[in-house]
Design an enzyme around this catalytic site. Sequence first.
Site, PDB file in Angstrom:
ATOM      1  N   GLY A 215      34.614  42.463  40.554  1.00 13.52           N
ATOM      2  CA  GLY A 215      33.885  43.644  40.081  1.00 13.52           C
ATOM      3  C   GLY A 215      32.545  43.217  39.508  1.00 13.52           C
TER       4      GLY A 215
ATOM      5  N   TYR B 282      48.990  38.428  48.520  1.00 16.42           N
ATOM      6  CA  TYR B 282      48.659  39.825  48.209  1.00 16.42           C
ATOM      7  C   TYR B 282      49.825  40.746  48.548  1.00 16.42           C
ATOM      8  CZ  TYR B 282      45.846  44.177  48.320  1.00 16.42           C
ATOM      9  OH  TYR B 282      45.335  45.442  48.110  1.00 16.42           O
TER      10      TYR B 282
ATOM     11  N   ASP C 187      41.446  39.475  31.301  1.00 14.92           N
ATOM     12  CA  ASP C 187      42.208  39.103  32.488  1.00 14.92           C
ATOM     13  C   ASP C 187      43.639  39.610  32.289  1.00 14.92           C
ATOM     14  OD1 ASP C 187      43.822  37.568  34.350  1.00 14.92           O
ATOM     15  OD2 ASP C 187      42.015  36.372  34.657  1.00 14.92           O
TER      16      ASP C 187
ATOM     17  N   ALA D 171      48.224  50.751  41.614  1.00 16.76           N
ATOM     18  CA  ALA D 171      47.469  50.765  42.868  1.00 16.76           C
ATOM     19  C   ALA D 171      48.184  49.827  43.832  1.00 16.76           C
ATOM     20  CB  ALA D 171      46.035  50.312  42.635  1.00 16.76           C
TER      21      ALA D 171
ATOM     22  N   GLY E 154      35.564  47.348  39.367  1.00 13.13           N
ATOM     23  CA  GLY E 154      35.583  47.109  40.814  1.00 13.13           C
ATOM     24  C   GLY E 154      35.139  48.344  41.579  1.00 13.13           C
ATOM     25  N   PHE E 155      35.269  48.279  42.881  1.00 11.66           N
ATOM     26  CA  PHE E 155      34.838  49.386  43.741  1.00 11.66           C
ATOM     27  C   PHE E 155      35.580  50.683  43.384  1.00 11.66           C
ATOM     28  CE2 PHE E 155      36.469  51.282  47.828  1.00 11.66           C
ATOM     29  CZ  PHE E 155      35.482  52.245  47.915  1.00 11.66           C
TER      30      PHE E 155
ATOM     31  N   LYS F  91      49.502  35.843  40.768  1.00  9.23           N
ATOM     32  CA  LYS F  91      49.672  35.983  39.311  1.00  9.23           C
ATOM     33  C   LYS F  91      49.098  37.312  38.830  1.00  9.23           C
ATOM     34  CE  LYS F  91      49.507  31.048  38.338  1.00  9.23           C
ATOM     35  NZ  LYS F  91      48.622  29.950  37.945  1.00  9.23           N
ATOM     36  N   THR F  92      47.961  37.690  39.380  1.00 13.31           N
ATOM     37  CA  THR F  92      47.351  38.964  38.968  1.00 13.31           C
ATOM     38  C   THR F  92      48.270  40.118  39.339  1.00 13.31           C
ATOM     39  OG1 THR F  92      45.108  38.109  39.153  1.00 13.31           O
ATOM     40  CG2 THR F  92      45.362  40.505  39.343  1.00 13.31           C
TER      41      THR F  92
HETATM   42  P1  NAD Z   1      37.841  45.361  44.010  1.00 14.59           P
HETATM   43  O1  NAD Z   1      37.989  43.909  44.306  1.00 14.59           O
HETATM   44  O2  NAD Z   1      36.511  45.992  44.213  1.00 14.59           O
HETATM   45  O3  NAD Z   1      38.271  45.658  42.504  1.00 14.59           O
HETATM   46  C1  NAD Z   1      39.261  44.937  41.829  1.00 14.59           C
HETATM   47  C2  NAD Z   1      38.831  44.792  40.379  1.00 14.59           C
HETATM   48  O4  NAD Z   1      39.855  44.074  39.675  1.00 14.59           O
HETATM   49  C3  NAD Z   1      37.540  43.991  40.221  1.00 14.59           C
HETATM   50  O5  NAD Z   1      36.691  44.630  39.303  1.00 14.59           O
HETATM   51  C4  NAD Z   1      38.015  42.649  39.675  1.00 14.59           C
HETATM   52  O6  NAD Z   1      37.032  42.005  38.891  1.00 14.59           O
HETATM   53  C5  NAD Z   1      39.244  43.066  38.885  1.00 14.59           C
HETATM   54  N1  NAD Z   1      40.228  41.993  38.721  1.00 14.59           N
HETATM   55  C6  NAD Z   1      40.742  41.187  39.690  1.00 14.59           C
HETATM   56  N2  NAD Z   1      41.650  40.347  39.140  1.00 14.59           N
HETATM   57  C7  NAD Z   1      41.710  40.646  37.821  1.00 14.59           C
HETATM   58  C8  NAD Z   1      42.450  40.122  36.722  1.00 14.59           C
HETATM   59  N3  NAD Z   1      43.308  39.107  36.865  1.00 14.59           N
HETATM   60  N4  NAD Z   1      42.261  40.687  35.515  1.00 14.59           N
HETATM   61  C9  NAD Z   1      41.384  41.708  35.330  1.00 14.59           C
HETATM   62  N5  NAD Z   1      40.642  42.215  36.323  1.00 14.59           N
HETATM   63  C10 NAD Z   1      40.804  41.692  37.544  1.00 14.59           C
HETATM   64  O7  NAD Z   1      38.964  46.115  44.848  1.00 14.59           O
HETATM   65  P2  NAD Z   1      39.187  47.680  45.067  1.00 14.59           P
HETATM   66  O8  NAD Z   1      38.979  47.985  46.479  1.00 14.59           O
HETATM   67  O9  NAD Z   1      38.453  48.441  44.023  1.00 14.59           O
HETATM   68  O10 NAD Z   1      40.753  47.766  44.807  1.00 14.59           O
HETATM   69  C11 NAD Z   1      41.268  48.244  43.566  1.00 14.59           C
HETATM   70  C12 NAD Z   1      42.783  48.260  43.637  1.00 14.59           C
HETATM   71  O11 NAD Z   1      43.218  49.117  44.689  1.00 14.59           O
HETATM   72  C13 NAD Z   1      43.408  46.888  43.912  1.00 14.59           C
HETATM   73  O12 NAD Z   1      44.574  46.757  43.135  1.00 14.59           O
HETATM   74  C14 NAD Z   1      43.763  46.943  45.379  1.00 14.59           C
HETATM   75  O13 NAD Z   1      44.861  46.129  45.684  1.00 14.59           O
HETATM   76  C15 NAD Z   1      44.090  48.416  45.559  1.00 14.59           C
HETATM   77  N6  NAD Z   1      43.862  48.835  46.957  1.00 14.59           N
HETATM   78  C16 NAD Z   1      42.607  49.015  47.421  1.00 14.59           C
HETATM   79  C17 NAD Z   1      42.423  49.370  48.754  1.00 14.59           C
HETATM   80  C18 NAD Z   1      41.042  49.585  49.330  1.00 14.59           C
HETATM   81  O14 NAD Z   1      40.943  49.803  50.543  1.00 14.59           O
HETATM   82  N7  NAD Z   1      39.980  49.576  48.564  1.00 14.59           N
HETATM   83  C19 NAD Z   1      43.528  49.517  49.593  1.00 14.59           C
HETATM   84  C20 NAD Z   1      44.796  49.308  49.067  1.00 14.59           C
HETATM   85  C21 NAD Z   1      44.960  48.980  47.734  1.00 14.59           C
END
Ligand code: NAD
Length: 312
Positions: A38, A145, A58, A114, A12-13, A91-92
């Site tokens: 991602g 969420y 997953d 996170a 992911g990001f 669930k995730t």
């Molecule tokens: P994102 O959506 O870009 O990345 C999330 C990644 O998790 C993706 O690659 C996705 O494919 C993977 N994913 C989702 N569900 C899954 C599952 N069941 N099993 C395996 N992989 C799974 O989001 P992000 O911005 O990179 O956020 C990453 C983490 O940081 C998250 O947990 C998010 O809650 C937390 N977060 C991010 C921010 C932000 O501003 N970017 C703020 C607060 C918290």
Amino acid sequence: MPNKILVTGGAGFLGSHLCDRLIRLGHHVLCADNLSTGAKQNIAQLVKHPGFEFIDHDITRPLKATVDQIYNLACPASPRIYQTDPLKTTKTAVIGAVNMLDLATKHECPILQASTSEIYGDPEVHPQPETYQGRVNPIGPRACYDEGKRCAESLFFDYHRQHGVEIKVARIFNTYGPKMMPGDGRVISNFISQALNQIPLTISGNGLQTRSFCYVDDMVDGLISLMNTPSHVTGPVNLGNPVEVSILDLAQKIIRLTKSTSQTIFSRLPVDDPQKRQPEITLAIQMLGWNPATPLQQGLEKTIQWFRTIQS
Ligand code: NAD
Ligand code: UDP
């Protein structure tokens, strides 16, 4: 001997930047991701590296792996996306946390969660310190969420108390940078894509709601510092850039920086959209010696530059 580090959500990001950094620091990285939000493209430069391994997994299913540290990032983060399948989001957040905590228990290794500023919901306390317990609507469209992440925090602390697991809980505030999925519904990726395509920037509500945006490199510094604190340090710790900006100002900044001809259009504010958000980061400064270094303008310029390269 470098550590073997599991990063869930590593494609992911935020996760892909973290994987990059950990590889550069000489660690072995196991990236587990179901590629729901991602993309393989985010880790394309890493897959040939001998220290990097990707598994399509997953986290709602248990994972068998031998690891020394776990960063649990897997979870969609864009409100528009996490609300499309709220049951999967919960669930995730919850079952995924249990599975990763079981793995940490088995290998007696530290695990970082996170977590999120959404723990605070639509806050009545401003800025938000870690001691604030939040105001979340438990039955609204964001609850999958917010409550999922709140339950995950509760699980982390119960595994710590009941099984002695070494936990690190980071409450991440809005983070942005290259590799955000263009137009994924989050405000910075939407606005930059719209501005570069010369179409109107979509402001929700009157745009006077605020957020505080942290550049991704700063966030990665904070996450790695927290993971490497002594074992008694659990958090929760706020990680974010305390410089607060209204969504309207953000739109104007992005139009100016992209030299776009776009206008702004207004639509209804989504249900339970927090009115203001700003991290209180004294704890992170004192405990981690961490303070975000990238001003919003500089971070936006780098992000816009990246969005331009993927558009061309
Ligand atoms: P994102 O959506 O870009 O990345 C999330 C990644 O998790 C993706 O690659 C996705 O494919 C993977 N994913 C989702 N569900 C899954 C599952 N069941 N099993 C395996 N992989 C799974 O989001 P992000 O911005 O990179 O956020 C990453 C983490 O940081 C998250 O947990 C998010 O809650 C937390 N977060 C991010 C921010 C932000 O501003 N970017 C703020 C607060 C918290
Ligand atoms: N927002 C907006 N236009 C968009 C996307 C988001 O005005 O195209 C607003 C959204 O309503 C919220 C803020 O920007 O008030 C931040 O939204 P985002 O989804 O990025 O993150 P979060 O609400 O989780 O902080």
